[in-house]
Design an enzyme around this catalytic site. Structure first.
Site, short mmCIF file in Angstrom:
data_model
loop_
_atom_site.label_atom_id
_atom_site.label_comp_id
_atom_site.label_asym_id
_atom_site.label_seq_id
_atom_site.Cartn_x
_atom_site.Cartn_y
_atom_site.Cartn_z
N PRO A 27 0.84 -1.22 0.00
CA PRO A 27 0.00 0.00 0.00
C PRO A 27 0.86 1.25 0.00
CG PRO A 27 -0.04 -1.08 2.16
CD PRO A 27 0.67 -2.00 1.23
N TYR A 187 -0.02 3.87 13.91
CA TYR A 187 -1.39 4.35 13.79
C TYR A 187 -2.27 3.71 14.88
CZ TYR A 187 0.37 6.37 9.47
OH TYR A 187 1.11 7.10 8.57
N ARG A 233 -1.83 -5.65 8.82
CA ARG A 233 -0.42 -5.27 8.82
C ARG A 233 -0.05 -4.91 10.26
NH1 ARG A 233 3.22 -1.06 5.08
NH2 ARG A 233 3.63 -2.83 3.77
N LEU A 304 12.77 -2.85 2.04
CA LEU A 304 14.09 -2.90 1.41
C LEU A 304 14.38 -4.24 0.73
CD1 LEU A 304 16.42 -0.71 3.65
CD2 LEU A 304 15.54 -0.25 1.37
#
Ligand SMILES: Cc1cc2nc3c(=O)[nH]c(=O)nc-3n(C[C@H](O)[C@H](O)[C@H](O)COP(=O)(O)O)c2cc1C
Length: 373
Positions: A27, A187, A233, A304
């Site tokens: 996302p 969040y 997630r 990464l």
């Protein structure tokens, strides 16, 4: 035989969802919405990366309420208007691409809402700058000189669960194949999990069992309302002494499994500027590995991972089931085509682009000629 380019099946109460390969477009916020509504930029971004050859595409963090947006320019799914516009733009993007499963990431930013876009500094916006009051498990700001978020009451927690449930129902109507709840990046859900942000003294704070209570209740409510593929997630580590840990992530994931969790997507960090992240290629793979081993859930790793062989090696070692990439896809929107060429496999593609490759590499388009939906 490349594992990266081989198919994978995610299961849900509604049935199985076949992914053509194990490459996922992670996302990525476009900070381009107006009043939460998708714009042509979203259509362009989605159509472009639905033509990437990846087996799964995840739509950016999408606010379940107006106040849950990260920035005023973030995408939303909180009313009939945001739903109708999202449905229209997404269906138009999907008609321009091979048939690829699409998930949406449903989010609430909690105390990190009301922020400026990254290119404007990302700082908390004042009311005069178009910001709003933020909410959190505890009245503790992300940065110590920021204004305090409002501490959520138990009644307000129920309202938030209801907002996620309604957004999940809207997600079904816009036709996505799955939902990823955003429990990472500092969040709202991560704020409940982490003792750094959650210092409540009621049954939603304190012990591990109390900190995971709200995310578990929310997950169970969304699962009840939504039968498609549903996962989350999670930031596996706060990278900070006394913060949320990889072992807690594995334990939390194991508890999500009997609630009907279909996958976990393992990230890390985001709860505090005091974090000390040991960043480098594959730096989050060890977190995915312990979560996968201990929970047995289909596990996505991200962070990464830039080279096809690097991604292939992670899968060959059994450290994760799916590989998500973000920045690599911004830089090389046809990254999965390159992966297929390097690893000797085929990808879904658009025949109008077939001449991009030298003749000897055209085998990657092999028998896969999915264009018209
Ligand atoms: C432009 C941009 C926007 C992002 N937006 C989101 C988002 O909406 N939700 C999310 O969970 N992560 C978001 N991320 C993080 C990525 O999904 C990904 O986890 C991170 O960039 C690390 O992967 P990479 O090294 O392949 O880029 C974003 C990253 C970028 C570069």
């Amino acid at each position: 035989m490349s594992l990266l380019l081989s198919s994978y099946t995610l299961s849900s109460p509604k049935g199985d969802l076949a992914l053509q390969n194990r490459i996922v477009v992670a996302p990525m916020c476009q900070y381009s919405a107006v009043n939460g509504e998708a714009q042509d930029r979203h259509l362009m971004h989605w159509a472009n990366l639905l033509n990437s050859g990846a087996g799964l595409f995840i739509i950016e963090a999408t606010g379940v309420t107006l106040e849950g947006r990260i920035t005023p320019a973030c995408l939303g799914l909180w009313d009939d208007r945001t739903e109708a516009v999202l449905k229209d733009k997404l269906s138009r993007a999907r008609k321009l691409a091979p048939k690829t499963p699409v998930f949406i990431q449903l989010a609430h930013a909690g105390r990190k809402a009301s922020s400026a876009t990254p290119w404007d500094g990302g700082q908390l916006l004042s009311k005069e700058q178009g910001g709003w009051e933020t909410v959190a498990p505890s009245a503790i700001p992300q940065l110590k000189d920021e204004r305090l978020p409002h501490e959520l009451s138990k009644a307000e927690l129920q309202d938030l669960i209801a907002a996620f449930v309604v957004a999940a129902q809207r997600s079904k109507r816009i036709g996505v194949d799955g939902i990823e709840l955003h429990g990472a990046h500092g969040y709202l859900l991560h704020q409940f999990l982490s003792p750094i942000a959650n210092q409540r003294t009621d049954e939603y704070g304190g012990s591990f069992g109390n900190r995971i209570r709200f995310p578990l209740e929310l997950f169970a409510a969304v699962r009840k309302a939504y039968q498609g593929v549903l996962g989350i997630r999670i930031s596996a580590s706060d990278w900070i002494e006394g913060g949320w840990t990889p072992q807690e992530t594995a334990d939390f994931s194991s508890l999500l499994k009997p609630l009907g969790c279909d996958f976990v997507h393992i990230f890390s960090g985001g709860i505090s500027p005091l974090q000390k992240i040991a960043i480098g290629p594959n730096y989050q793979v060890p977190f995915a590995k312990i979560v996968k081993e201990q929970s047995g859930l289909p596990t996505m790793t991200v962070g990464l991972i830039t080279e096809p062989q690097q991604a292939e090696n992670i899968l060959q070692k059994g450290d994760a089931d799916l590989i998500a990439l973000a920045r690599a896809f911004l830089y090389k929107p046809r990254w999965a085509w390159e992966a297929a060429a390097v690893l000797g496999a085929t990808v879904p593609s658009n025949e109008r682009y077939w001449r991009c490759l030298p003749r000897e590499a055209q085998a990657i388009f092999g028998d896969v000629k999915v264009w018209q939906r």
